[in-house]
Design an enzyme around this catalytic site. Sequence first.
Site, PDB file in Angstrom:
ATOM      1  N   TRP A 103       0.838  -1.211   0.000  1.00 52.57           N
ATOM      2  CA  TRP A 103       0.000   0.000   0.000  1.00 52.57           C
ATOM      3  C   TRP A 103       0.866   1.251   0.000  1.00 52.57           C
ATOM      4  CZ3 TRP A 103      -4.390  -1.093  -1.857  1.00 52.57           C
ATOM      5  CH2 TRP A 103      -4.997  -2.326  -1.569  1.00 52.57           C
ATOM      6  N   ASP A 173      -1.385   6.722   6.457  1.00 50.94           N
ATOM      7  CA  ASP A 173      -2.452   5.841   5.978  1.00 50.94           C
ATOM      8  C   ASP A 173      -2.707   4.858   7.114  1.00 50.94           C
ATOM      9  OD1 ASP A 173      -4.025   3.865   4.924  1.00 50.94           O
ATOM     10  OD2 ASP A 173      -2.698   3.354   3.250  1.00 50.94           O
ATOM     11  N   LYS A 197     -12.220  -1.768   7.557  1.00 51.68           N
ATOM     12  CA  LYS A 197     -11.514  -2.768   8.377  1.00 51.68           C
ATOM     13  C   LYS A 197     -11.874  -2.599   9.850  1.00 51.68           C
ATOM     14  CE  LYS A 197      -8.077  -2.312   4.883  1.00 51.68           C
ATOM     15  NZ  LYS A 197      -8.267  -3.539   4.117  1.00 51.68           N
TER      16      LYS A 197
HETATM   17  C1  LIG Z   1      -3.157   0.034   4.554  1.00 51.72           C
HETATM   18  C2  LIG Z   1      -4.102   0.135   3.397  1.00 51.72           C
HETATM   19  N1  LIG Z   1      -4.092   1.238   2.634  1.00 51.72           N
HETATM   20  C3  LIG Z   1      -4.917   1.385   1.597  1.00 51.72           C
HETATM   21  C4  LIG Z   1      -5.814   0.404   1.241  1.00 51.72           C
HETATM   22  C5  LIG Z   1      -6.708   0.607   0.057  1.00 51.72           C
HETATM   23  O1  LIG Z   1      -7.969   0.913   0.513  1.00 51.72           O
HETATM   24  P1  LIG Z   1      -9.219   1.136  -0.429  1.00 51.72           P
HETATM   25  O2  LIG Z   1      -9.590  -0.200  -0.970  1.00 51.72           O
HETATM   26  O3  LIG Z   1     -10.226   1.724   0.504  1.00 51.72           O
HETATM   27  O4  LIG Z   1      -8.838   2.074  -1.515  1.00 51.72           O
HETATM   28  C6  LIG Z   1      -5.889  -0.767   2.007  1.00 51.72           C
HETATM   29  C7  LIG Z   1      -6.851  -1.825   1.670  1.00 51.72           C
HETATM   30  O5  LIG Z   1      -6.786  -2.940   2.038  1.00 51.72           O
HETATM   31  C8  LIG Z   1      -4.990  -0.902   3.105  1.00 51.72           C
HETATM   32  O6  LIG Z   1      -5.010  -1.998   3.865  1.00 51.72           O
END
Ligand SMILES: Cc1ncc(COP(=O)(O)O)c(C=O)c1O
Length: 362
Positions: A103, A173, A197
């Site tokens: 991510w 994030d 989550k």
């Molecule tokens: C740490 C992290 N950042 C970003 C995301 C991406 O999130 P989204 O699907 O809401 O765009 C996730 C999704 O699993 C994640 O775990």
Amino acid sequence: MEKRIYNFSAGPAILPEDVIKETQENLFSLPGVGMSILEISHRSKAFDKIHNEAKQELKSLLGISDDYEMLFLQGGASLQFSMVPLNLMPPKNKADYIVTGSWSKKAVKEAKRVGTVNIAATTENETFKRIPKQAELKFDPGASYVHYTSNNTIYGTQWHIEPEVGNVPLICDASSDIIHKKIDVNKYALIYAGAQKNMGPSGVTFVIIRKDLLERSSDSLHTMLNYKTHVENNSLYNTPNTFGIYIIGLIAKWIKKLGGLDSMYKINREKADLLYKCIDESGGYYKGHAEKESRSLMNITFNLATEELEKKLIAEATAAGFDGLKGHRSVGGLRASIYNAFPKKGVEYLVSFMKDFQKKNG
Ligand SMILES: Cc1ncc(COP(=O)(O)O)c(C=O)c1O
């Protein structure tokens, strides 16, 4: 009523049973409103109350001061990978990113479209099994901000304290560990998290932004991509995810009832400790992916000796009433996501299942 099974999914993920029951009870008609939450206008008095309560509950849980704005946006955490640099990288057009997993890498990819990215540290050549130490972080003192990912959902690692970044604004994030414990929001310039989550259903992204940062957002940005638009319109510039915000409010109240974030953290620690203890005491039968000091309390990743054994365990776990234990396709193995709402009893069942599996297949 249909029986519920133990849901270890990484997200969308398990929600508190009490919240689901309350939602179900009031889904046909909200008390005093006479319409479903799924039917009411985002401009109605009834929604206004729900929206403000959700914000107030989060403000009080996290101890967010009046220096910050709270937003409920759409586009997932993934859209924040773009909104953060578009709004906050200028005018210097350079930022530091700490890369601790897939991510973070995706966040870097979007930031590079806006300006220069300095990778302050990465643990990629160690399959992201650990969080870098403070001494390893090579910051650019002139950076517009430092971005990091507090919990690495795929690799099962987590920062247990935030990186020290001096006077450079810190951006996080926190998609997979927001509200799992009390943090000092004052250390951050911006925090964002996809709700699906730890906070609620998919389709809402929670953003906490320090007010002074809004000065950086240029009027030339597209309206929907500008934080100022959403702040000036209290997240109602366009139609928000009304249902998602409603659930977030109920979840915040559920945590408050448990005793707040300190109690939530204590429970999260207990649950994670149970599972890590089982891994550590298995004599190497179960092998944790993350290094001990970097272990996540939210996503517990581990392997068995062979893929065949892993497949066998997953098949038998599914038959025993566990779901979502397969590791992310990029790392394989197993992953037990045990977010806030995951009951301790479910972790105890998994541990006893794993011990039993080892006895039979060890
Ligand atoms: C740490 C992290 N950042 C970003 C995301 C991406 O999130 P989204 O699907 O809401 O765009 C996730 C999704 O699993 C994640 O775990």
